[in-house]
Design a protein around this motif. Structure first.
Motif, PDB file in Angstrom:
ATOM      1  N   VAL A  56       6.192   6.979   2.822  1.00  0.00           N
ATOM      2  CA  VAL A  56       5.745   5.839   2.019  1.00  0.00           C
ATOM      3  C   VAL A  56       4.988   4.875   2.937  1.00  0.00           C
ATOM      4  O   VAL A  56       5.493   4.488   3.991  1.00  0.00           O
ATOM      5  CB  VAL A  56       6.933   5.123   1.358  1.00  0.00           C
ATOM      6  N   VAL A  57       3.784   4.501   2.519  1.00  0.00           N
ATOM      7  CA  VAL A  57       2.949   3.582   3.288  1.00  0.00           C
ATOM      8  C   VAL A  57       2.837   2.280   2.512  1.00  0.00           C
ATOM      9  O   VAL A  57       2.375   2.278   1.372  1.00  0.00           O
ATOM     10  CB  VAL A  57       1.552   4.178   3.533  1.00  0.00           C
ATOM     11  N   PRO A  58       3.268   1.137   3.069  1.00  0.00           N
ATOM     12  CA  PRO A  58       3.215  -0.132   2.330  1.00  0.00           C
ATOM     13  C   PRO A  58       1.784  -0.554   2.041  1.00  0.00           C
ATOM     14  O   PRO A  58       0.836  -0.109   2.700  1.00  0.00           O
ATOM     15  CB  PRO A  58       3.917  -1.121   3.273  1.00  0.00           C
ATOM     16  N   ASN A  80      -4.507   3.221   3.910  1.00  0.00           N
ATOM     17  CA  ASN A  80      -5.727   3.766   4.517  1.00  0.00           C
ATOM     18  C   ASN A  80      -5.892   3.427   6.000  1.00  0.00           C
ATOM     19  O   ASN A  80      -6.905   3.773   6.594  1.00  0.00           O
ATOM     20  CB  ASN A  80      -6.987   3.300   3.760  1.00  0.00           C
ATOM     21  N   SER A  81      -4.924   2.761   6.600  1.00  0.00           N
ATOM     22  CA  SER A  81      -5.043   2.413   8.015  1.00  0.00           C
ATOM     23  C   SER A  81      -4.358   3.391   8.958  1.00  0.00           C
ATOM     24  O   SER A  81      -4.909   3.695  10.019  1.00  0.00           O
ATOM     25  CB  SER A  81      -4.484   0.997   8.258  1.00  0.00           C
ATOM     26  N   PRO A  82      -3.154   3.881   8.662  1.00  0.00           N
ATOM     27  CA  PRO A  82      -2.474   4.719   9.656  1.00  0.00           C
ATOM     28  C   PRO A  82      -3.159   6.070   9.827  1.00  0.00           C
ATOM     29  O   PRO A  82      -3.836   6.574   8.939  1.00  0.00           O
ATOM     30  CB  PRO A  82      -1.064   4.902   9.062  1.00  0.00           C
ATOM     31  N   GLN A  83      -2.968   6.658  11.004  1.00  0.00           N
ATOM     32  CA  GLN A  83      -3.314   8.054  11.247  1.00  0.00           C
ATOM     33  C   GLN A  83      -2.037   8.790  11.608  1.00  0.00           C
ATOM     34  O   GLN A  83      -1.204   8.270  12.352  1.00  0.00           O
ATOM     35  CB  GLN A  83      -4.311   8.178  12.391  1.00  0.00           C
ATOM     36  N   ASP A 143       4.141   0.316  -7.487  1.00  0.00           N
ATOM     37  CA  ASP A 143       5.585   0.082  -7.548  1.00  0.00           C
ATOM     38  C   ASP A 143       5.970  -0.690  -8.801  1.00  0.00           C
ATOM     39  O   ASP A 143       5.135  -0.946  -9.683  1.00  0.00           O
ATOM     40  CB  ASP A 143       6.062  -0.645  -6.284  1.00  0.00           C
ATOM     41  N   GLU A 144       7.253  -1.112  -8.870  1.00  0.00           N
ATOM     42  CA  GLU A 144       7.785  -1.745 -10.074  1.00  0.00           C
ATOM     43  C   GLU A 144       7.118  -3.072 -10.402  1.00  0.00           C
ATOM     44  O   GLU A 144       7.061  -3.482 -11.561  1.00  0.00           O
ATOM     45  CB  GLU A 144       9.294  -1.980  -9.922  1.00  0.00           C
ATOM     46  N   VAL A 145       6.615  -3.781  -9.384  1.00  0.00           N
ATOM     47  CA  VAL A 145       5.996  -5.085  -9.626  1.00  0.00           C
ATOM     48  C   VAL A 145       4.472  -4.985  -9.712  1.00  0.00           C
ATOM     49  O   VAL A 145       3.779  -6.003  -9.712  1.00  0.00           O
ATOM     50  CB  VAL A 145       6.394  -6.079  -8.512  1.00  0.00           C
ATOM     51  N   GLY A 146       3.949  -3.783  -9.781  1.00  0.00           N
ATOM     52  CA  GLY A 146       2.513  -3.601  -9.972  1.00  0.00           C
ATOM     53  C   GLY A 146       1.695  -3.546  -8.703  1.00  0.00           C
ATOM     54  O   GLY A 146       0.461  -3.531  -8.764  1.00  0.00           O
ATOM     55  N   MET A 147       2.341  -3.511  -7.533  1.00  0.00           N
ATOM     56  CA  MET A 147       1.609  -3.443  -6.269  1.00  0.00           C
ATOM     57  C   MET A 147       1.243  -1.988  -5.972  1.00  0.00           C
ATOM     58  O   MET A 147       2.092  -1.091  -6.048  1.00  0.00           O
ATOM     59  CB  MET A 147       2.463  -3.996  -5.133  1.00  0.00           C
ATOM     60  N   TYR A 148      -0.029  -1.777  -5.621  1.00  0.00           N
ATOM     61  CA  TYR A 148      -0.476  -0.429  -5.292  1.00  0.00           C
ATOM     62  C   TYR A 148      -0.170  -0.110  -3.823  1.00  0.00           C
ATOM     63  O   TYR A 148      -0.272  -0.968  -2.951  1.00  0.00           O
ATOM     64  CB  TYR A 148      -1.978  -0.289  -5.535  1.00  0.00           C
TER      65      TYR A 148
END
Length: 449
Positions: free
Chosen positions: A390-392, A397-400, A366-371
């Protein structure tokens, strides 16, 4: 009469005479009014402090109720199933299905910490495919939340369950003895106990279609009273197959010690060893006739087969993200992969939404560099992509996901409520009562006539 003359009188008479000679006390004209004002002041201050305490308790309760209330934007339970365009980190204090009822068909499941009075434990949150509501799934005897798997249609959750083995347990805290299938729409569970002396060494639970589950496990060779070697070793059991509503039975595949490497299209991609080394396509309806998968690439992030079983897509190589690759599957399961343009940030292939589109996980920043991770639909011919979910970062890698719903409509997500920690509610309410009591005591001591 002089003092000398009165020396012979009794003391009582002398005191009586002195009292008659003493001047009378002058009455205080404002004394009564002062007393009444003092009493009113004490009562008024006490009432004011008590009212402030009540208001504080009411305010805590109101904030707690407001934060726990379901969002007004929730769709009705009769709405068609759809995938939300965003997932959120669930609160540890969301209600569970035991108190609030089943959440219905699921769009996704998320392993998450569930709060309790003495701490938190990881459990499973279900995201409704109809209302968009988030709710903890109360799954009896759940062994490992990350090991639970959601069926492609979102109607069932399969998981490993704890129980009592016939002998000494290998894991004294939570020996695994069963597979359980939870019905998300009714809340009912079907438990399938597996005979075991020391407990099961759990391996894979894989849905091949909405009603067929493949089960892989080992049998621990020793319990807590056996040698360290026996405790640490297990014997691989044959693959089992379970059709919802039926019995658990042997799959009958020659790949006894294989592991699932991918799937889709009603088949699984399994790896074998020894004389069965390599990758194989296995159809649970014809388990004794696996096809060896021959590709022109080496290792893969688990690939997915198209619904008509004519194509296969995966992420080649030993690193991720990487470029998506797609191949035609010939009759003898040979696959020559070609890279899809513009897909270098692909982490994993989730499913085929139709014969020309695959749904993948894309690595984004995102805009602040968070993957974070975005679920996107990719055209295998052009590389054109459409963002789906969109997955925060905290859920990467956690949701199914209910894979069948990824090819359907995408709706605007509704952020779930964020209930207050009930321990904080009790603490704040109790603190307000104690503070009010202390305030009343101090006030009554300080206000004097």
């Amino acid at each position: 009469m002089s003092t000398t003359e009165r020396q012979g009188e009794p003391w009582g008479a002398r005191l009586r005479d002195l009292a008659e000679e003493a001047p009378g006390a002058l009455p205080e004209p404002a004394l009564w009014d002062r007393g009444r004002r003092y009493a009113r002041l004490r009562r008024g201050g006490t009432a004011a402090v008590a009212a402030l305490g009540v208001l504080a308790v009411v305010a805590v309760g109101a904030v707690s109720w407001q934060r726990a209330a379901p969002p007004a934007e929730l769709a009705p339970a009769s709405a068609p199933a759809a995938m939300p365009d965003e997932l959120f980190v669930p609160s540890p204090w969301l209600p569970g299905t035991e108190e609030a009822g089943p959440v219905g068909q699921l769009a996704a499941i998320i392993p998450a910490d569930r709060g309790g009075w003495t701490g938190a434990e990881m459990e499973i949150v279900g995201v409704s495919a109809t209302t968009g509501e988030y709710r903890f799934l109360d799954l009896p005897d759940l062994y490992a939340p990350p090991g639970a798997v959601l069926s492609p249609d979102g109607r069932h959750v399969a998981y490993w369950a704890t129980g009592e083995p016939s002998g000494t347990p290998n894991d004294s805290d939570a020996p695994v003895t069963a597979v359980v299938v939870y019905d998300a729409t009714s809340g009912e569970v079907e438990r399938y106990d597996i005979e075991t002396e020391h407990g099961l060494a759990v391996e894979d639970l894989v849905w091949t279609d909405p009603s067929t589950l493949l089960v892989s496990y080992g049998q621990w060779q020793g319990g807590e009273d056996d040698t360290d070697m026996d405790v640490s070793m297990s014997r691989t059991a044959p693959w089992q197959v379970l059709r919802v509503g039926d019995e658990l039975r042997d799959l009958g595949s020659p790949l006894v010690d294989g592991h699932v490497w991918g799937g889709g299209g009603g088949v699984v991609v399994m790896s074998g060893s020894g004389r069965n080394a390599g990758r194989w396509l296995v159809d649970p309806s014809r388990p004794r006739q696996p096809q060896r998968l021959r590709t022109d690439r080496g290792s893969f992030v688990p690939p997915r087969v198209s619904p008509d079983r004519t194509r296969i897509a995966g992420v080649p190589g030993n690193r991720a993200p990487n470029q998506l690759a797609v191949a035609e599957l010939s009759g003898d399961a040979r696959a020559a992969f070609e890279s899809v343009p513009g897909s270098r940030r692909t982490l994993e292939v989730l499913a085929w939404s139709d014969e020309e589109q695959v749904v993948v996980l894309r690595h984004d920043r995102d805009e602040v560099g968070m993957y974070h991770v975005t679920v996107v639909e990719t055209d295998v011919a052009t590389g054109e992509q459409r963002d789906l979910v969109v997955v925060p970062p905290d859920l990467a890698n956690s949701p199914q996901f209910a894979l069948d719903l990824l090819g359907g409509p995408i709706v605007e997500a509704v952020e779930p409520p964020d209930p207050m920690d009930p321990r904080a509610v009790v603490g704040l309410s109790g603190g307000a009562v104690v503070a009010a009591g202390a305030g009343i005591l101090v006030w009554r001591r300080r206000v004097q006539p």
